[in-house]
Enzyme design. Structure first.
Site, mmCIF file in Angstrom:
data_model
loop_
_atom_site.group_PDB
_atom_site.id
_atom_site.type_symbol
_atom_site.label_atom_id
_atom_site.label_comp_id
_atom_site.label_asym_id
_atom_site.label_seq_id
_atom_site.Cartn_x
_atom_site.Cartn_y
_atom_site.Cartn_z
ATOM 1 N N LYS A 117 127.956 79.817 -5.146
ATOM 2 C CA LYS A 117 127.373 81.135 -4.873
ATOM 3 C C LYS A 117 126.039 81.273 -5.604
ATOM 4 C CE LYS A 117 131.122 82.744 -6.545
ATOM 5 N NZ LYS A 117 132.240 83.501 -7.083
ATOM 6 N N THR A 174 127.981 95.856 -8.915
ATOM 7 C CA THR A 174 128.258 94.494 -8.466
ATOM 8 C C THR A 174 129.432 93.870 -9.229
ATOM 9 O OG1 THR A 174 126.706 93.641 -10.094
ATOM 10 C CG2 THR A 174 125.840 94.040 -7.885
ATOM 11 N N GLY A 179 132.737 92.482 -10.123
ATOM 12 C CA GLY A 179 133.909 92.044 -9.350
ATOM 13 C C GLY A 179 133.602 91.440 -7.989
ATOM 14 N N THR A 180 132.311 91.190 -7.703
ATOM 15 C CA THR A 180 132.002 90.646 -6.371
ATOM 16 C C THR A 180 132.576 89.226 -6.194
ATOM 17 O OG1 THR A 180 129.833 90.140 -7.272
ATOM 18 C CG2 THR A 180 129.930 91.961 -5.745
ATOM 19 N N GLY A 181 132.588 88.446 -7.282
ATOM 20 C CA GLY A 181 133.112 87.073 -7.189
ATOM 21 C C GLY A 181 134.607 87.082 -6.881
ATOM 22 N N CYS A 182 135.351 87.928 -7.622
ATOM 23 C CA CYS A 182 136.808 88.029 -7.380
ATOM 24 C C CYS A 182 137.050 88.490 -5.948
ATOM 25 C CB CYS A 182 137.452 89.066 -8.306
ATOM 26 S SG CYS A 182 137.097 88.835 -10.040
#
Ligand SMILES: Cc1ncc(COP(=O)(O)OP(=O)(O)O)c(N)n1
Ligand SMILES: Cc1ncsc1CCOP(=O)(O)O
Ligand SMILES: [Mg+2]
Length: 556
Positions: free
Chosen positions: A231, A264, A266-269
């Protein structure tokens, strides 16, 4: 059953509640600790047996991750993201963190043996489809997870190698790197590191460009996972958020615009959970990744003006669509334009030629990857049409594929189909909308920009444009050609699906016009006038996937 030594066992006891289906933990001075009494276990077993007798299954993701007290990331984000995409999400908590919009104030790992017990509880009972991992605070926890997955295999494993929070706080030490590299990655169907995590996994190399990301994806792929998504949200000097997807053969640069938002956290989770939810629903990997990315972009957009907490990093509103449930009654609709990707349109003549029932034909098209189905039964008697539509709806609903009825608003109403497709000489979309209400899907055939504008004004959800190529399926149908088609796509405010003479030989050329409104192709003969519908659908889908990447494949 394991009890955390720090847990005050004297004050809690598990008892079977009066209701046979529930266990309630009540305060008590009893010394029976947290053990579930035998009678309670039996009660649970009885309920389980009764519950397995039939009923509706939901795609099931198990998240193995840390709790985030601010609920923007971790377990809480995973549960909300999965639900938003229609999957059930159970949870095994590996650590409890104290955090808010300012940062992480504390981390309290759950003992490894108790992580193991949670895993056993869920995996031994709940028919999990996909496991998604987040914060795994120690090598020990990673080993425990690997052992559990060996004992209870699942369909797919999504590994988000969480190491550092968005606020820059450490969530898992460098000692976990060997656990990922030597144990977990070999079992993973996809690994989703951000730039910092990819760099840490590869010994601290610098990642500054998309080409660096491709090399990193390849190196991580060499560690064992079947797919890698690096990412690039934090890539310096870039106005775009480009992610690189590598499946071991091809690199796909998945571009999205970088959204300026404070929210933003927690966008990865969320992204990894959405991938897991899509895989649990049966999507192929690249489609799962694309849908996940689209969801995150929408959630970011819907959440940009949210004010939660006083720190620099706020959470997303994962369930933003719930608000549109209210909005829907006031006019907004639930329609996912991505469902237009591979649009199967039935034809009774072709089905009888090949000796197939409409049910078998629809089922095969879905098995091959059709994302929406339209029943176009020009000759059917009304009663037969309703009967066939009811049967097809059963199949479509069980696969989460919308079912539309061509021309016949009455049939759509009678069987509660997901919507209708109407042409320029059918019931006007405006009238269909007033009859069907705000929640049903309405598609309109358009050959010109003016018709596309009218469809939008009438409250349609998408337009079908064609014939793009000559066809014998629809008599006297004017061919607009690729140029005419592109002009309508450019003018359309609604998503567009191409139709007319489309097959595996030319679907790529349609998708390659690459106008944002173009969402997919609708086909009749290329699926239903073929010997094997499943094979043709798969072939078409893979052509569409290859040609509809927002940007060409990057080969390095
Ligand atoms: C997706 C899609 N696009 C166009 C059509 C054609 O509809 P129409 O113009 O009403 O012609 P008939 O299909 O009714 O003959 C379609 N059915 N689906
Ligand atoms: C229904 C319809 N509307 C415009 S062209 C067409 C027929 C498409 O059939 P085929 O995919 O076999 O060319
Ligand atoms: Mg029609």
């Amino acid at each position: 059953m394991q009890i955390d030594p720090s847990f005050d066992t004297s004050s809690f006891m598990a008892v079977a509640a009066a209701s046979p289906s529930s266990l309630i933990y009540t305060r008590s001075s009893s010394t029976s600790g947290g053990r579930i009494p035998g009678s309670a276990r039996r009660t649970t077993a009885v309920v389980m047996a009764a519950g397995n007798g039939g009923g509706r299954r939901m795609p099931h993701v198990l998240t193995v991750a840390g709790s985030d007290s601010s609920a923007g990331a971790g377990i809480q984000a995973d549960i909300k993201a999965c639900r938003a995409l229609g999957a059930y999400c159970s949870s095994v908590i590996t650590a409890v963190t104290a955090q808010n919009t300012v940062g992480v104030q504390g981390v309290h790992p759950v003992p490894e043996a108790f992580v193991a017990e949670q895993l056993r509880s869920v995996l031994s009972d709940m028919a999990v489809d996909v496991v998604k991992t987040g914060m795994l605070p120690s090598v020990g926890v990673i080993k425990v997870l690997c052992r559990s997955l060996q004992e209870f295999p699942v369909k797919a494993l999504v590994v988000d190698p969480v190491m550092v929070s968005t606020s820059g706080d450490m969530l898992a030490g460098p000692s976990t790197l060997s656990g990922y590299r030597d144990e977990l990655f070999a079992m993973a169907d996809i690994v989703t590191p951000n730039l910092k995590e990819a760099s840490a996994l590869l010994g601290g190399i610098s990642l500054r460009t998309v080409s660096d990301m491709c090399s990193a994806a390849k190196s991580i792929h060499n560690l064992g996972p079947r797919n890698v998504l690096v990412k690039g949200g934090h890539l310096p000097d870039s106005s775009e958020a480009t992610d690189v997807f590598f499946d071991g053969e091809n690199y796909h640069a998945l571009r999205g615009s970088r959204l300026n938002s404070r929210n933003t956290h927690g966008t990865g989770c969320t992204l990894a959970s959405c991938i897991a939810a899509e895989l649990a629903k049966g999507s192929p990997m690249l489609q799962a990744v694309r849908r996940a990315k689209t969801f995150v972009e929408s959630a970011l957009d819907h959440s940009k003006d949210l004010l939660i907490g006083n720190g620099p990093q706020g959470p997303l509103d994962h369930l933003f669509d719930l608000s549109s449930t209210h909005a829907r009654t006031a006019g907004a609709r639930s329609f996912d334009a991505n469902d237009l990707f591979l649009y199967a349109v039935t034809d009774s003549g072709m089905n009888s030629k090949w000796g197939r029932s409409i049910l078998d034909a629809v089922e095969a098209s879905i098995e091959g990857g059709a994302t929406i189905v339209q029943l176009r039964e020009k000759e059917a008697a009304t009663r037969d049409f309703i009967e066939a539509a009811n049967a097809c709806l059963g199949i479509c609903r069980s696969h989460g594929v919308p079912l539309l009825i061509n021309d016949r608003v009455d049939v759509a109403l009678a069987c509660d189909a997901d919507g209708v497709h109407v042409g320029q000489s059918d019931m006007p979309a405006r009238v269909a909308r007033s009859i069907l209400g705000p929640q049903k899907i309405i598609g309109v055939s358009c050959k010109t920009a003016a018709q596309a504008e009218e469809a939008w004004a009438d409250g349609a959800d998408y337009i079908g444009c064609g014939g793009v190529f000559p066809t014998t399926t629809k008599a006297n149908n004017l061919t607009v050609g690729l140029d005419g088609f592109k002009a309508v796509c450019l003018a359309s405010k609604l998503p567009v699906v191409a139709i007319g003479g489309i097959s595996s030989a030319n679907a790529g050329s349609v998708m390659e016009i690459s106008v944002p409104s173009l969402k997919g192709v609708a086909v009749v003969s290329a699926l239903f006038d073929r010997e094997c519908i499943v094979t043709e659908a798969r072939r078409l889908k893979s052509i569409l996937m290859d040609s509809s990447s927002p940007h060409p494949k990057l080969m390095v």
